[in-house]
Design a protein around this motif. Structure first.
Motif, PDB file in Angstrom:
ATOM      1  N   ALA A 131       0.831  -1.206   0.000  1.00  0.00           N
ATOM      2  CA  ALA A 131       0.000   0.000   0.000  1.00  0.00           C
ATOM      3  C   ALA A 131       0.865   1.256   0.000  1.00  0.00           C
ATOM      4  CB  ALA A 131      -0.929  -0.003   1.213  1.00  0.00           C
ATOM      5  N   GLU A 132       1.900   1.265   0.824  1.00  0.00           N
ATOM      6  CA  GLU A 132       2.773   2.444   0.875  1.00  0.00           C
ATOM      7  C   GLU A 132       3.491   2.645  -0.452  1.00  0.00           C
ATOM      8  OE1 GLU A 132       3.173   4.840   3.357  1.00  0.00           O
ATOM      9  OE2 GLU A 132       1.333   3.839   3.991  1.00  0.00           O
ATOM     10  N   SER A 133       3.927   1.566  -1.062  1.00  0.00           N
ATOM     11  CA  SER A 133       4.603   1.661  -2.358  1.00  0.00           C
ATOM     12  C   SER A 133       3.678   2.269  -3.405  1.00  0.00           C
ATOM     13  CB  SER A 133       5.077   0.281  -2.801  1.00  0.00           C
ATOM     14  OG  SER A 133       5.737   0.346  -4.043  1.00  0.00           O
ATOM     15  N   LEU A 134       2.393   1.931  -3.331  1.00  0.00           N
ATOM     16  CA  LEU A 134       1.410   2.422  -4.296  1.00  0.00           C
ATOM     17  C   LEU A 134       0.844   3.784  -3.917  1.00  0.00           C
ATOM     18  CD1 LEU A 134      -0.583  -0.887  -4.903  1.00  0.00           C
ATOM     19  CD2 LEU A 134       1.111   0.169  -6.422  1.00  0.00           C
ATOM     20  N   GLY A 189      10.060  -3.315  13.000  1.00  0.00           N
ATOM     21  CA  GLY A 189      11.145  -2.452  12.523  1.00  0.00           C
ATOM     22  C   GLY A 189      10.789  -1.535  11.391  1.00  0.00           C
ATOM     23  N   ARG A 190       9.513  -1.296  11.170  1.00  0.00           N
ATOM     24  CA  ARG A 190       9.100  -0.387  10.103  1.00  0.00           C
ATOM     25  C   ARG A 190       8.599   0.924  10.688  1.00  0.00           C
ATOM     26  NH1 ARG A 190       8.909  -5.223   7.883  1.00  0.00           N
ATOM     27  NH2 ARG A 190       8.754  -5.509   5.625  1.00  0.00           N
ATOM     28  N   SER A 191       8.924   2.005  10.025  1.00  0.00           N
ATOM     29  CA  SER A 191       8.438   3.306  10.469  1.00  0.00           C
ATOM     30  C   SER A 191       7.086   3.577   9.836  1.00  0.00           C
ATOM     31  CB  SER A 191       9.416   4.408  10.062  1.00  0.00           C
ATOM     32  OG  SER A 191       8.829   5.674  10.303  1.00  0.00           O
ATOM     33  N   PRO A 192       6.060   3.783  10.658  1.00  0.00           N
ATOM     34  CA  PRO A 192       4.742   4.120  10.093  1.00  0.00           C
ATOM     35  C   PRO A 192       4.780   5.415   9.291  1.00  0.00           C
ATOM     36  CG  PRO A 192       4.546   3.459  12.393  1.00  0.00           C
ATOM     37  CD  PRO A 192       6.015   3.607  12.111  1.00  0.00           C
ATOM     38  N   ALA A 193       5.850   6.212   9.450  1.00  0.00           N
ATOM     39  CA  ALA A 193       5.955   7.485   8.731  1.00  0.00           C
ATOM     40  C   ALA A 193       6.623   7.317   7.368  1.00  0.00           C
ATOM     41  CB  ALA A 193       6.750   8.483   9.570  1.00  0.00           C
ATOM     42  N   TRP A 194       7.015   6.086   6.979  1.00  0.00           N
ATOM     43  CA  TRP A 194       7.708   5.892   5.704  1.00  0.00           C
ATOM     44  C   TRP A 194       6.831   6.358   4.556  1.00  0.00           C
ATOM     45  CZ3 TRP A 194       7.096   3.642   0.960  1.00  0.00           C
ATOM     46  CH2 TRP A 194       8.243   3.477   0.180  1.00  0.00           C
ATOM     47  N   ARG A 195       7.441   7.029   3.589  1.00  0.00           N
ATOM     48  CA  ARG A 195       6.740   7.416   2.371  1.00  0.00           C
ATOM     49  C   ARG A 195       7.667   7.196   1.190  1.00  0.00           C
ATOM     50  NH1 ARG A 195       3.508   6.964   5.526  1.00  0.00           N
ATOM     51  NH2 ARG A 195       1.841   8.332   6.203  1.00  0.00           N
ATOM     52  N   ALA A 196       7.096   6.800   0.069  1.00  0.00           N
ATOM     53  CA  ALA A 196       7.899   6.569  -1.146  1.00  0.00           C
ATOM     54  C   ALA A 196       8.507   7.898  -1.596  1.00  0.00           C
ATOM     55  CB  ALA A 196       7.014   5.996  -2.242  1.00  0.00           C
TER      56      ALA A 196
END
Length: 196
Positions: A131-134, A189-196
């Protein structure tokens, strides 16, 4: 046990719906460090095939866990791999068997319910990755998130998470008012704030 099979199915189906929107640009970045969307989907499809083999007693062969590229038609290729896993998990006796998961441990046979929990957690997290990638969102119901969070909180957070090929990175602190999905992401280990 039937409940866990159903929860896993709901998580996987949410991911299948996301992947149905993938029509190109498999080079998009993802939250999985160094992985493109195409690489992530190949990993996810391969893991579906491996877990299906494990549910049927054939998971010890590392070859069945290899990435399964879905380049030609990502939506169809991915949906086929997901359906294979869901069918295997729903077969009579599958959750009661011991499953070989050689990527987790080379010789130990995991109870089917434990293996299903691993699969559930993987596909909640990877659903978010896709979802984040898209640049879109994925929604899981509260029961799915509750079950995945319970698994995420039991995964050891030690130095093995820094090893090459580790399933998860070291846990991150969850934001103060974090909901279940944010807590799952932080625990893996994932940041919920990550954005492409």
């Amino acid at each position: 046990m039937t409940g866990l099979v159903d929860l896993d199915r709901r998580a996987v189906e949410a991911g299948v719906q996301l992947v149905a929107a993938v029509t190109g640009d498999l080079a998009r970045p993802t939250p999985c460090a160094g992985w493109t969307l195409g690489r992530l989907l190949a990993h996810m499809a391969g893991q579906h095939r491996g877990f299906a083999a494990a549910a049927r007693g054939g998971g010890a062969d590392l070859a069945v866990w290899a990435d399964l590229p879905v380049d030609g038609d990502p939506a169809q290729g991915y949906a086929k791999a997901a359906a294979e896993a869901l069918t295997a998990f729903a077969e009579p006796g599958a959750p009661e068997r011991r499953w070989a998961l050689p990527e987790v441990h080379p010789t130990f046979g995991f109870p089917g319910t434990t293996a299903l929990g691993f699969h559930l957690l993987d596909y909640v997290v990877h659903g978010w990755d896709v979802a984040e990638s898209l640049g879109t969102a994925v929604e899981f119901d509260d029961e799915v998130l509750g079950a995945a969070l319970a698994v995420a909180e039991r995964v050891p957070d030690g130095p093995e998470r820094l090893a090459p090929g580790a399933a998860f990175r070291p846990a991150l602190p969850a934001p103060g008012a974090a909901g279940p999905l944010e807590r799952i992401l932080a625990a893996t280990g994932r940041s919920p704030a990550w954005r492409a």
